[in-house]
Design a protein around this motif. Sequence first.
Motif, PDB file in Angstrom:
ATOM      1  N   GLY A  32       0.821  -1.210   0.000  1.00 52.52           N
ATOM      2  CA  GLY A  32       0.000   0.000   0.000  1.00 52.52           C
ATOM      3  C   GLY A  32       0.847   1.249   0.000  1.00 52.52           C
ATOM      4  N   ILE A  33       0.283   2.320  -0.481  1.00 49.89           N
ATOM      5  CA  ILE A  33       1.022   3.581  -0.501  1.00 49.89           C
ATOM      6  C   ILE A  33       0.735   4.425   0.732  1.00 49.89           C
ATOM      7  CG2 ILE A  33       1.179   3.676  -3.008  1.00 49.89           C
ATOM      8  CD1 ILE A  33      -1.170   5.699  -2.902  1.00 49.89           C
ATOM      9  N   GLY A  34      -0.125   3.934   1.602  1.00 46.85           N
ATOM     10  CA  GLY A  34      -0.466   4.685   2.798  1.00 46.85           C
ATOM     11  C   GLY A  34      -1.862   5.240   2.696  1.00 46.85           C
ATOM     12  N   GLN A  35      -2.212   6.046   3.679  1.00 46.83           N
ATOM     13  CA  GLN A  35      -3.552   6.613   3.695  1.00 46.83           C
ATOM     14  C   GLN A  35      -3.541   7.980   4.374  1.00 46.83           C
ATOM     15  OE1 GLN A  35      -6.011   3.953   5.918  1.00 46.83           O
ATOM     16  NE2 GLN A  35      -4.702   3.960   7.704  1.00 46.83           N
ATOM     17  N   THR A  36      -4.557   8.757   4.095  1.00 48.25           N
ATOM     18  CA  THR A  36      -4.723  10.043   4.751  1.00 48.25           C
ATOM     19  C   THR A  36      -5.576   9.821   5.993  1.00 48.25           C
ATOM     20  OG1 THR A  36      -4.657  11.144   2.610  1.00 48.25           O
ATOM     21  CG2 THR A  36      -5.539  12.402   4.462  1.00 48.25           C
ATOM     22  N   VAL A  37      -5.041  10.179   7.146  1.00 49.29           N
ATOM     23  CA  VAL A  37      -5.747  10.044   8.418  1.00 49.29           C
ATOM     24  C   VAL A  37      -6.178  11.441   8.844  1.00 49.29           C
ATOM     25  CG1 VAL A  37      -5.561   9.301  10.821  1.00 49.29           C
ATOM     26  CG2 VAL A  37      -4.309   8.063   9.034  1.00 49.29           C
ATOM     27  N   CYS A  38      -7.481  11.642   9.000  1.00 49.88           N
ATOM     28  CA  CYS A  38      -7.992  12.966   9.356  1.00 49.88           C
ATOM     29  C   CYS A  38      -8.649  12.957  10.727  1.00 49.88           C
ATOM     30  CB  CYS A  38      -8.980  13.454   8.301  1.00 49.88           C
ATOM     31  SG  CYS A  38      -8.187  13.780   6.711  1.00 49.88           S
ATOM     32  N   PHE A  39      -8.571  14.081  11.405  1.00 51.43           N
ATOM     33  CA  PHE A  39      -9.130  14.271  12.735  1.00 51.43           C
ATOM     34  C   PHE A  39     -10.152  15.400  12.679  1.00 51.43           C
ATOM     35  CE2 PHE A  39      -4.719  12.893  13.028  1.00 51.43           C
ATOM     36  CZ  PHE A  39      -4.839  11.734  13.772  1.00 51.43           C
ATOM     37  N   GLY A  40     -11.374  15.111  13.084  1.00 51.67           N
ATOM     38  CA  GLY A  40     -12.431  16.115  13.103  1.00 51.67           C
ATOM     39  C   GLY A  40     -12.286  17.050  14.282  1.00 51.67           C
ATOM     40  N   SER A  41     -13.138  18.038  14.330  1.00 53.41           N
ATOM     41  CA  SER A  41     -13.066  19.030  15.402  1.00 53.41           C
ATOM     42  C   SER A  41     -13.737  18.494  16.660  1.00 53.41           C
ATOM     43  CB  SER A  41     -13.704  20.342  14.965  1.00 53.41           C
ATOM     44  OG  SER A  41     -15.039  20.131  14.571  1.00 53.41           O
ATOM     45  N   GLY A  42     -13.029  18.615  17.771  1.00 52.26           N
ATOM     46  CA  GLY A  42     -13.533  18.215  19.079  1.00 52.26           C
ATOM     47  C   GLY A  42     -13.750  19.441  19.947  1.00 52.26           C
ATOM     48  N   GLU A  43     -13.549  19.264  21.239  1.00 55.39           N
ATOM     49  CA  GLU A  43     -13.807  20.330  22.208  1.00 55.39           C
ATOM     50  C   GLU A  43     -13.046  21.614  21.871  1.00 55.39           C
ATOM     51  OE1 GLU A  43     -13.262  21.193  26.983  1.00 55.39           O
ATOM     52  OE2 GLU A  43     -13.136  19.139  26.260  1.00 55.39           O
ATOM     53  N   GLY A  44     -13.772  22.712  21.725  1.00 55.85           N
ATOM     54  CA  GLY A  44     -13.193  24.022  21.460  1.00 55.85           C
ATOM     55  C   GLY A  44     -12.768  24.248  20.022  1.00 55.85           C
ATOM     56  N   ALA A  45     -12.727  23.200  19.196  1.00 51.83           N
ATOM     57  CA  ALA A  45     -12.265  23.336  17.817  1.00 51.83           C
ATOM     58  C   ALA A  45     -13.412  23.486  16.831  1.00 51.83           C
ATOM     59  CB  ALA A  45     -11.415  22.129  17.424  1.00 51.83           C
ATOM     60  N   GLY A  46     -14.647  23.373  17.305  1.00 50.70           N
ATOM     61  CA  GLY A  46     -15.808  23.508  16.431  1.00 50.70           C
ATOM     62  C   GLY A  46     -16.036  24.947  16.034  1.00 50.70           C
ATOM     63  N   PRO A  47     -17.128  25.185  15.321  1.00 43.84           N
ATOM     64  CA  PRO A  47     -17.431  26.546  14.858  1.00 43.84           C
ATOM     65  C   PRO A  47     -17.521  27.549  16.009  1.00 43.84           C
ATOM     66  CG  PRO A  47     -18.861  24.951  13.792  1.00 43.84           C
ATOM     67  CD  PRO A  47     -18.114  24.211  14.865  1.00 43.84           C
ATOM     68  N   GLN A  48     -16.953  28.711  15.787  1.00 45.24           N
ATOM     69  CA  GLN A  48     -16.952  29.821  16.738  1.00 45.24           C
ATOM     70  C   GLN A  48     -17.881  30.908  16.191  1.00 45.24           C
ATOM     71  OE1 GLN A  48     -14.757  29.424  19.636  1.00 45.24           O
ATOM     72  NE2 GLN A  48     -14.898  27.399  18.696  1.00 45.24           N
ATOM     73  N   THR A  49     -17.921  32.030  16.875  1.00 45.17           N
ATOM     74  CA  THR A  49     -18.674  33.177  16.380  1.00 45.17           C
ATOM     75  C   THR A  49     -18.104  33.582  15.025  1.00 45.17           C
ATOM     76  OG1 THR A  49     -18.982  33.930  18.650  1.00 45.17           O
ATOM     77  CG2 THR A  49     -19.344  35.550  16.907  1.00 45.17           C
ATOM     78  N   PRO A  50     -18.933  33.769  14.001  1.00 45.66           N
ATOM     79  CA  PRO A  50     -18.395  34.142  12.688  1.00 45.66           C
ATOM     80  C   PRO A  50     -17.499  35.379  12.780  1.00 45.66           C
ATOM     81  CG  PRO A  50     -20.705  33.575  12.495  1.00 45.66           C
ATOM     82  CD  PRO A  50     -20.388  33.610  13.974  1.00 45.66           C
ATOM     83  N   SER A  51     -16.329  35.287  12.133  1.00 45.03           N
ATOM     84  CA  SER A  51     -15.352  36.371  12.155  1.00 45.03           C
ATOM     85  C   SER A  51     -14.350  36.133  11.033  1.00 45.03           C
ATOM     86  CB  SER A  51     -14.655  36.417  13.524  1.00 45.03           C
ATOM     87  OG  SER A  51     -13.892  37.603  13.635  1.00 45.03           O
ATOM     88  N   GLU A  52     -13.097  36.512  11.254  1.00 41.22           N
ATOM     89  CA  GLU A  52     -12.023  36.312  10.284  1.00 41.22           C
ATOM     90  C   GLU A  52     -10.887  35.562  10.988  1.00 41.22           C
ATOM     91  OE1 GLU A  52      -9.064  38.987   7.459  1.00 41.22           O
ATOM     92  OE2 GLU A  52     -10.612  39.971   8.633  1.00 41.22           O
ATOM     93  N   TYR A  53     -10.823  34.237  10.775  1.00 41.08           N
ATOM     94  CA  TYR A  53      -9.887  33.371  11.490  1.00 41.08           C
ATOM     95  C   TYR A  53      -8.724  32.951  10.605  1.00 41.08           C
ATOM     96  CZ  TYR A  53     -13.546  32.894  15.000  1.00 41.08           C
ATOM     97  OH  TYR A  53     -14.489  33.150  15.962  1.00 41.08           O
TER      98      TYR A  53
END
Length: 154
Positions: free
Chosen positions: A60-81
């Motif tokens: 195999g050539i490997g794989q992409t491992v992704c991590f979703g947003s957990g505590e504090g990493a989710g959507p915040q108040t809309p702004s410019e991040y």
Amino acid sequence: MKLFLPLLAACAALQALPAAATSFEFVPAPQTDLNRMYRVDKVTGEVTSCQYGLQESAGGIGQTVCFGSGEGAGPQTPSEYGLVASRHTREAGVFRVNYRTGEMSICFVLVKKEQVVCTQQGKPGAEGASDTPLTGPAPGRAGASATPTQGGRP
């Protein structure tokens, strides 16, 4: 002349499309032996991360491992991040910054939980900030540091 104005409006609308499509920013983790990339939604501040992972099966050539947003990493108040990586070569996390308010938080991957987490947003001089130092051996330090000592000093 009547055809010119709608054509001009259509061209202006098409020109604005690429700007709307650039709603994410990507920054690599500063740790030099880690192949992790962070992504932030520039409007909502939601942070996720992906990295390369070895594939168990032979050939195999490997794989992409992704991590979703957990505590504090989710959507915040809309702004410019945005995301800013430190220059610490052993740091696996990045700073999420709010360019409009000056607030910052630290985001990193909790591998055991398989998610990105971020600290509470804060900024220097925020209301309610105390002049008294935080607990710990040095003023302003919250306790033992995760950063190794520099230059042989304890």
